[in-house]
Design a protein around this motif. Sequence first.
Motif, PDB file in Angstrom:
ATOM      1  N   UNK A 110     -33.464  29.814  39.326  1.00  0.00           N
ATOM      2  CA  UNK A 110     -33.074  31.104  39.904  1.00  0.00           C
ATOM      3  C   UNK A 110     -31.584  31.090  40.246  1.00  0.00           C
ATOM      4  N   UNK A 111     -31.169  30.039  40.920  1.00  0.00           N
ATOM      5  CA  UNK A 111     -29.769  29.950  41.335  1.00  0.00           C
ATOM      6  C   UNK A 111     -28.843  29.880  40.131  1.00  0.00           C
ATOM      7  N   UNK A 112     -29.272  29.148  39.109  1.00  0.00           N
ATOM      8  CA  UNK A 112     -28.441  29.023  37.911  1.00  0.00           C
ATOM      9  C   UNK A 112     -28.252  30.386  37.250  1.00  0.00           C
ATOM     10  N   UNK A 113     -29.341  31.143  37.171  1.00  0.00           N
ATOM     11  CA  UNK A 113     -29.263  32.470  36.545  1.00  0.00           C
ATOM     12  C   UNK A 113     -28.426  33.442  37.369  1.00  0.00           C
ATOM     13  N   UNK A 114     -28.582  33.365  38.671  1.00  0.00           N
ATOM     14  CA  UNK A 114     -27.818  34.259  39.538  1.00  0.00           C
ATOM     15  C   UNK A 114     -26.329  33.941  39.406  1.00  0.00           C
ATOM     16  N   UNK A 115     -26.018  32.671  39.384  1.00  0.00           N
ATOM     17  CA  UNK A 115     -24.610  32.282  39.225  1.00  0.00           C
ATOM     18  C   UNK A 115     -24.055  32.829  37.925  1.00  0.00           C
ATOM     19  N   UNK A 116     -24.865  32.698  36.875  1.00  0.00           N
ATOM     20  CA  UNK A 116     -24.415  33.141  35.566  1.00  0.00           C
ATOM     21  C   UNK A 116     -24.203  34.656  35.547  1.00  0.00           C
ATOM     22  N   UNK A 117     -25.074  35.367  36.254  1.00  0.00           N
ATOM     23  CA  UNK A 117     -25.019  36.818  36.160  1.00  0.00           C
ATOM     24  C   UNK A 117     -24.025  37.441  37.143  1.00  0.00           C
ATOM     25  N   UNK A 118     -23.681  36.700  38.185  1.00  0.00           N
ATOM     26  CA  UNK A 118     -22.742  37.248  39.174  1.00  0.00           C
ATOM     27  C   UNK A 118     -21.332  37.276  38.614  1.00  0.00           C
ATOM     28  N   UNK A 119     -20.708  38.421  38.716  1.00  0.00           N
ATOM     29  CA  UNK A 119     -19.322  38.485  38.268  1.00  0.00           C
ATOM     30  C   UNK A 119     -18.437  37.744  39.253  1.00  0.00           C
ATOM     31  N   UNK A 120     -18.715  37.988  40.529  1.00  0.00           N
ATOM     32  CA  UNK A 120     -18.021  37.217  41.547  1.00  0.00           C
ATOM     33  C   UNK A 120     -18.910  36.010  41.829  1.00  0.00           C
ATOM     34  N   UNK A 121     -18.437  34.849  41.404  1.00  0.00           N
ATOM     35  CA  UNK A 121     -19.273  33.663  41.526  1.00  0.00           C
ATOM     36  C   UNK A 121     -19.525  33.322  42.986  1.00  0.00           C
TER      37      UNK A 121
END
Length: 223
Positions: A110-121
């Motif tokens: 979940x965290x990996x995907x959120x990081x990938x999808x967040x424009x602002x990391x």
Amino acid sequence: MATRVLVVEDDISIADPLRAGLLREGYEVVLAGTAAEAFAGPEVDIVLLDLGLPDLDGRDVCRRMRERSAVPIIVVTARGDEVDRVVLLELGADDYLVKPFAFSEMLARLQALIRRSNQVAEPMRLAVGPLTVDLIRRKVERDGQVIELQPLEFALLEYLMRNAGRVVSKTMIMEHVWDYNFDPQTNVIEARMSRLRDKIDHGFERKLIHTVRGAGYVLRETA
Ligand code: CA
């Protein structure tokens, strides 16, 4: 703002602990027991989607969600489901998990995907003076010395670190660190805080966690 997770799962014995765990990690959680509920829900940042739903094939749900938005989707399949990874990716899923899965495994994906999808990391590391928290490896160090924390203590510290220099009240802590369903007495928070403080500040001349009488707690470098 907290990341909002939509958990689409009809099995309460799976959905409830997932929800509790995610809340503890600081996520907002929207539960849906059916495809209809999933589509009726609010906008979310990421979806955890069980394929075996009572009202509609999870594959169709996945495809429709993907048609509507670019929200990251993790598909959850039952063991023995003949679901091909390639098929899942064609449906628009970003990742998948096979039941039963460990909460920590789910959280990492979940965290990996959120990081990938967040424009602002999201920051991967928080630091206040000599104290550092590695959010990915979930490692806490003070002056290079590793401090072992229980998951709840880690969540508490992370919350204090994210609000460093600001006073956080017990109510704020209750809402952000504890599960809403579980209504802790303030002395439960006090007990946890005192244990956390022991681990963070014990043996150090300079204290980082401070009590603000009548208001709450603050983590800061200066007294
Ligand atoms: Ca199911």
